[in-house]
Design a protein around this motif. Structure first.
Motif, PDB file in Angstrom:
ATOM      1  N   ILE A  26      15.769 -22.632  -0.020  1.00 38.64           N
ATOM      2  CA  ILE A  26      15.496 -23.935   0.588  1.00 38.64           C
ATOM      3  C   ILE A  26      16.683 -24.857   0.347  1.00 38.64           C
ATOM      4  O   ILE A  26      17.310 -24.809  -0.706  1.00 38.64           O
ATOM      5  N   THR A  27      16.978 -25.668   1.340  1.00 40.19           N
ATOM      6  CA  THR A  27      17.992 -26.704   1.216  1.00 40.19           C
ATOM      7  C   THR A  27      17.330 -28.033   1.519  1.00 40.19           C
ATOM      8  O   THR A  27      16.691 -28.187   2.563  1.00 40.19           O
ATOM      9  N   ILE A  28      17.475 -28.983   0.596  1.00 41.04           N
ATOM     10  CA  ILE A  28      16.885 -30.309   0.763  1.00 41.04           C
ATOM     11  C   ILE A  28      18.018 -31.334   0.734  1.00 41.04           C
ATOM     12  O   ILE A  28      18.696 -31.474  -0.281  1.00 41.04           O
ATOM     13  N   LYS A  32      15.868 -37.383   0.886  1.00 43.98           N
ATOM     14  CA  LYS A  32      14.803 -36.936   1.787  1.00 43.98           C
ATOM     15  C   LYS A  32      13.519 -36.696   1.012  1.00 43.98           C
ATOM     16  O   LYS A  32      13.529 -36.158  -0.087  1.00 43.98           O
ATOM     17  N   LEU A  33      12.422 -37.134   1.593  1.00 42.06           N
ATOM     18  CA  LEU A  33      11.097 -36.856   1.051  1.00 42.06           C
ATOM     19  C   LEU A  33      10.669 -35.494   1.579  1.00 42.06           C
ATOM     20  O   LEU A  33      10.798 -35.217   2.776  1.00 42.06           O
ATOM     21  N   VAL A  34      10.187 -34.651   0.697  1.00 46.67           N
ATOM     22  CA  VAL A  34       9.765 -33.308   1.088  1.00 46.67           C
ATOM     23  C   VAL A  34       8.304 -33.138   0.739  1.00 46.67           C
ATOM     24  O   VAL A  34       7.868 -33.499  -0.358  1.00 46.67           O
ATOM     25  N   VAL A  35       7.544 -32.601   1.675  1.00 48.06           N
ATOM     26  CA  VAL A  35       6.126 -32.316   1.462  1.00 48.06           C
ATOM     27  C   VAL A  35       5.919 -30.832   1.744  1.00 48.06           C
ATOM     28  O   VAL A  35       6.315 -30.330   2.794  1.00 48.06           O
ATOM     29  N   PHE A  36       5.326 -30.132   0.789  1.00 50.02           N
ATOM     30  CA  PHE A  36       5.007 -28.725   0.977  1.00 50.02           C
ATOM     31  C   PHE A  36       3.550 -28.617   1.405  1.00 50.02           C
ATOM     32  O   PHE A  36       2.668 -29.174   0.755  1.00 50.02           O
ATOM     33  N   LYS A  44       2.825 -23.651  -3.361  1.00 48.14           N
ATOM     34  CA  LYS A  44       3.367 -25.007  -3.161  1.00 48.14           C
ATOM     35  C   LYS A  44       3.634 -25.716  -4.479  1.00 48.14           C
ATOM     36  O   LYS A  44       4.733 -26.228  -4.707  1.00 48.14           O
ATOM     37  N   ALA A  48       7.259 -26.667  -6.259  1.00 47.15           N
ATOM     38  CA  ALA A  48       7.568 -28.055  -6.615  1.00 47.15           C
ATOM     39  C   ALA A  48       7.905 -28.178  -8.099  1.00 47.15           C
ATOM     40  O   ALA A  48       8.839 -28.895  -8.479  1.00 47.15           O
TER      41      ALA A  48
END
Length: 82
Positions: A26-28, A32-36, A44, A48
């Motif tokens: 994964i690349t974030i 950025k807000l990330v939601v799984f 998930k 996290a």
């Protein structure tokens, strides 16, 4: 930017070994807000926690089906102010 490559996580159970995460990359991007999202037991929370432990970031666990809109907004606000 946060980039994780080929992350795997396995646990021992009474029935043997069980893969929780298998070859996840994964690349974030920064800021950025990330939601799984996904089914129960899909990894998930584990993903996290791996990210939080890898980056020394704060981890906030929230169940979107139980939490109200105000709860969700507060978590997002805290993340934005961090």
């Amino acid at each position: 930017m946060l980039e994780l490559k080929h992350i795997s996580y396995r646990v021992s159970t009474p029935d043997g070994e069980q893969d929780i995460l298998k070859d996840i990359s994964i690349t974030i991007p920064d800021e950025k807000l990330v939601v799984f999202t996904g089914p129960n037991g899909g990894g998930k929370t584990t993903l996290a926690k791996v990210i939080a432990n890898t980056t020394s970031a704060e981890f906030t666990q929230i169940n979107a089906t139980v939490a109200g809109k105000k709860d969700m907004e507060e978590v997002v606000k805290q993340a934005q102010n961090a």
